[in-house]
Design a protein around this motif. Structure first.
Motif, PDB file in Angstrom:
ATOM      1  N   ARG A 294      41.966  21.746   7.461  1.00 24.14           N
ATOM      2  CA  ARG A 294      41.479  20.434   7.023  1.00 24.14           C
ATOM      3  C   ARG A 294      42.623  19.573   6.510  1.00 24.14           C
ATOM      4  O   ARG A 294      42.725  18.384   6.835  1.00 24.14           O
ATOM      5  CB  ARG A 294      40.418  20.620   5.934  1.00 24.14           C
ATOM      6  CG  ARG A 294      39.930  19.307   5.317  1.00 24.14           C
ATOM      7  CD  ARG A 294      38.900  19.549   4.239  1.00 24.14           C
ATOM      8  NE  ARG A 294      39.410  20.296   3.098  1.00 24.14           N
ATOM      9  CZ  ARG A 294      40.145  19.765   2.129  1.00 24.14           C
ATOM     10  NH1 ARG A 294      40.495  18.481   2.157  1.00 24.14           N
ATOM     11  NH2 ARG A 294      40.546  20.517   1.117  1.00 24.14           N
ATOM     12  N   GLU A 297      44.933  18.231   9.387  1.00 24.11           N
ATOM     13  CA  GLU A 297      44.395  17.050  10.066  1.00 24.11           C
ATOM     14  C   GLU A 297      44.480  15.811   9.177  1.00 24.11           C
ATOM     15  O   GLU A 297      44.754  14.703   9.655  1.00 24.11           O
ATOM     16  CB  GLU A 297      42.954  17.317  10.493  1.00 24.11           C
ATOM     17  CG  GLU A 297      42.838  18.369  11.584  1.00 24.11           C
ATOM     18  CD  GLU A 297      43.731  18.061  12.778  1.00 24.11           C
ATOM     19  OE1 GLU A 297      43.694  16.906  13.265  1.00 24.11           O
ATOM     20  OE2 GLU A 297      44.476  18.962  13.212  1.00 24.11           O
ATOM     21  N   ALA A 298      44.242  15.988   7.880  1.00 25.92           N
ATOM     22  CA  ALA A 298      44.334  14.861   6.952  1.00 25.92           C
ATOM     23  C   ALA A 298      45.763  14.332   6.879  1.00 25.92           C
ATOM     24  O   ALA A 298      45.986  13.107   6.823  1.00 25.92           O
ATOM     25  CB  ALA A 298      43.855  15.286   5.569  1.00 25.92           C
ATOM     26  N   ARG A 300      48.035  14.489   9.261  1.00 25.67           N
ATOM     27  CA  ARG A 300      48.355  13.810  10.514  1.00 25.67           C
ATOM     28  C   ARG A 300      47.733  12.421  10.572  1.00 25.67           C
ATOM     29  O   ARG A 300      48.337  11.489  11.120  1.00 25.67           O
ATOM     30  CB  ARG A 300      47.902  14.674  11.693  1.00 25.67           C
ATOM     31  CG  ARG A 300      48.802  15.895  11.894  1.00 25.67           C
ATOM     32  CD  ARG A 300      48.258  16.859  12.920  1.00 25.67           C
ATOM     33  NE  ARG A 300      49.241  17.927  13.197  1.00 25.67           N
ATOM     34  CZ  ARG A 300      48.950  19.054  13.841  1.00 25.67           C
ATOM     35  NH1 ARG A 300      47.706  19.269  14.281  1.00 25.67           N
ATOM     36  NH2 ARG A 300      49.890  19.955  14.046  1.00 25.67           N
ATOM     37  N   ARG A 301      46.548  12.267  10.009  1.00 26.08           N
ATOM     38  CA  ARG A 301      45.933  10.941   9.962  1.00 26.08           C
ATOM     39  C   ARG A 301      46.665  10.035   8.962  1.00 26.08           C
ATOM     40  O   ARG A 301      46.976   8.880   9.269  1.00 26.08           O
ATOM     41  CB  ARG A 301      44.453  11.055   9.581  1.00 26.08           C
ATOM     42  CG  ARG A 301      43.568  11.668  10.650  1.00 26.08           C
ATOM     43  CD  ARG A 301      42.097  11.447  10.317  1.00 26.08           C
ATOM     44  NE  ARG A 301      41.740  12.028   9.013  1.00 26.08           N
ATOM     45  CZ  ARG A 301      41.303  13.277   8.852  1.00 26.08           C
ATOM     46  NH1 ARG A 301      41.181  14.090   9.896  1.00 26.08           N
ATOM     47  NH2 ARG A 301      40.979  13.712   7.647  1.00 26.08           N
ATOM     48  N   ARG A 302      46.897  10.585   7.782  1.00 25.43           N
ATOM     49  CA  ARG A 302      47.474   9.775   6.701  1.00 25.43           C
ATOM     50  C   ARG A 302      48.876   9.291   7.045  1.00 25.43           C
ATOM     51  O   ARG A 302      49.260   8.171   6.684  1.00 25.43           O
ATOM     52  CB  ARG A 302      47.492  10.613   5.416  1.00 25.43           C
ATOM     53  CG  ARG A 302      48.239  10.010   4.256  1.00 25.43           C
ATOM     54  CD  ARG A 302      47.571   8.744   3.727  1.00 25.43           C
ATOM     55  NE  ARG A 302      48.258   8.225   2.562  1.00 25.43           N
ATOM     56  CZ  ARG A 302      49.377   7.509   2.611  1.00 25.43           C
ATOM     57  NH1 ARG A 302      49.949   7.238   3.783  1.00 25.43           N
ATOM     58  NH2 ARG A 302      49.943   7.058   1.499  1.00 25.43           N
ATOM     59  N   ALA A 304      50.325   9.068  10.183  1.00 21.38           N
ATOM     60  CA  ALA A 304      50.456   8.831  11.629  1.00 21.38           C
ATOM     61  C   ALA A 304      51.556   7.833  11.948  1.00 21.38           C
ATOM     62  O   ALA A 304      52.204   7.912  13.006  1.00 21.38           O
ATOM     63  CB  ALA A 304      49.125   8.361  12.201  1.00 21.38           C
ATOM     64  N   SER A 305      51.797   6.893  11.071  1.00 19.18           N
ATOM     65  CA  SER A 305      52.823   5.872  11.332  1.00 19.18           C
ATOM     66  C   SER A 305      54.234   6.345  10.998  1.00 19.18           C
ATOM     67  O   SER A 305      55.212   5.674  11.347  1.00 19.18           O
ATOM     68  CB  SER A 305      52.512   4.604  10.534  1.00 19.18           C
ATOM     69  OG  SER A 305      52.554   4.866   9.140  1.00 19.18           O
ATOM     70  N   THR A 307      56.764   8.310  12.130  1.00 17.89           N
ATOM     71  CA  THR A 307      57.050   9.032  13.373  1.00 17.89           C
ATOM     72  C   THR A 307      58.087  10.140  13.216  1.00 17.89           C
ATOM     73  O   THR A 307      58.193  11.000  14.085  1.00 17.89           O
ATOM     74  CB  THR A 307      57.533   8.045  14.451  1.00 17.89           C
ATOM     75  OG1 THR A 307      58.658   7.315  13.959  1.00 17.89           O
ATOM     76  CG2 THR A 307      56.421   7.064  14.812  1.00 17.89           C
TER      77      THR A 307
END
Length: 335
Positions: A294, A297-298, A300-302, A304-305, A307
């Motif tokens: 969990r 995934e959090a 990677r979302r948080r 994401a910018s 790089t």
């Protein structure tokens, strides 16, 4: 098939986290003392083959060739070897890339030449283990490793630190890794200068850390209590991060973005967070796979910018390096 009969050896050497030093002052005659955690991935993988002429290919091939040459010279070996580095750990990332590659190549060369040396003996030939035995012990048998620090003088002054404890990493635990591909940790002469420039480490603080390690962290590890183990590791990391801050731009973490990601994990209730060695790799020790998944995934979302940040969720490694003897048909061709 024995190693000395094989045409080649394929060696997979695991990464490790270096969680910190216990005593940077050496008040009792031994300095450093380290705790490390062996990881199932990432890993270095090399193939060392008998060959008509020397060659070395793949990432970090230059370092691999230097390790081959050093062990061959130390043991008086005349044979040529072809080295293929299939996978290499990120250089200067806090994962033990230099030791794992050098020891993998050194062990391969020695065994193909019929020398039954221990991992410690090979590491000694390569000048590894000057401060910590975590890398060589991760290679040897994996697990969570505690060493006893370097002797400051006497007959053991040139020897790697002794192994004090090796405990298995609980199967249900996971380690979240935070990588910053834009940064590299200190190494070589820069690391030596940074260590020399650090302020004196208070003896009372070293005693406190040793107390926590022996009677809180290690028992928690043995009982599989990730929360308590992580609580100690997190507190230890804060102390050491503050001590190293002057050599890291005034911060506990080499990478500000890794620091942000680790703070995000900590805010989710995970106490066992920090930076491995000089970084930039950050980590978080999580007690179960579902929570770790969990959080991955959090993250990677948080982020994401961002790089240059990448993330992974890995298991501990309780085996150490994997060494496979290869017949002639599967050995790489020399250049």
């Amino acid at each position: 098939m024995t190693a000395s009969d094989a045409a080649a050896l394929r060696i997979r050497a695991p990464a490790r986290l270096h969680l910190g030093f216990l005593d940077l002052g050496g008040a009792l005659g031994r300095r450093f003392g380290s705790l490390g955690l062996t990881l199932d991935r990432p890993a270095t993988q090399v193939t060392i083959a008998r060959a008509g002429t020397d060659s070395a290919t793949g990432p970090d091939a230059g370092r691999a060739a230097r390790a081959r040459d050093a062990v061959r010279a130390a043991l008086g070996i005349d044979a040529a070897f072809a080295i293929t580095v299939d996978d290499a750990l990120p250089a200067h990332g806090g994962l033990g890339s230099g030791t794992q590659l050098a020891v993998a190549v050194g062990v391969g060369v020695a065994r193909l030449a019929g020398h039954a040396l221990t991992v410690r003996q090979v590491a000694g030939l390569l000048g590894r283990g000057r401060r910590s035995a975590i890398g060589m012990e991760a290679f040897e048998a994996g697990g969570a490793i505690l060493d006893g620090g370097k002797a400051l003088d006497g007959p053991d002054a040139d020897a790697p630190p002794p192994l004090l404890a090796r405990l298995p990493v609980p199967e249900e635990w996971r380690v979240l890794l935070v990588f910053d591909t834009a940064r590299e940790g200190l190494s070589g002469s820069a690391e030596v200068e940074a260590m020399a420039s650090l302020p004196p480490f208070p003896e009372a603080l070293a005693a406190h850390l040793c107390h926590l390690m022996l009677l809180r962290a290690l028992p928690a590890l043995a009982m599989g209590d990730a929360a308590v183990f992580g609580e100690v590791v997190g507190a230890w990391q804060r102390v050491l991060g503050d001590h190293y801050a002057a050599a890291q731009g005034g911060a506990r973490f080499l990478s500000a973005q890794v620091a942000q990601a680790v703070a995000f994990i900590e805010a989710e209730g995970i106490g066992g967070v920090g930076q491995s060695s000089w970084g930039p790799t950050g980590f978080a020790i999580v007690g179960d796979a579902a929570t770790a998944s969990r959080l991955l995934e959090a993250l990677r979302r948080r982020f994401a910018s961002s790089t240059n940040l990448t993330f992974d969720c890995v298991r501990g490694n309780n085996r150490g390096a994997e060494i496979t003897a290869l017949p002639q048909a599967r050995a790489p061709q020399s250049a």
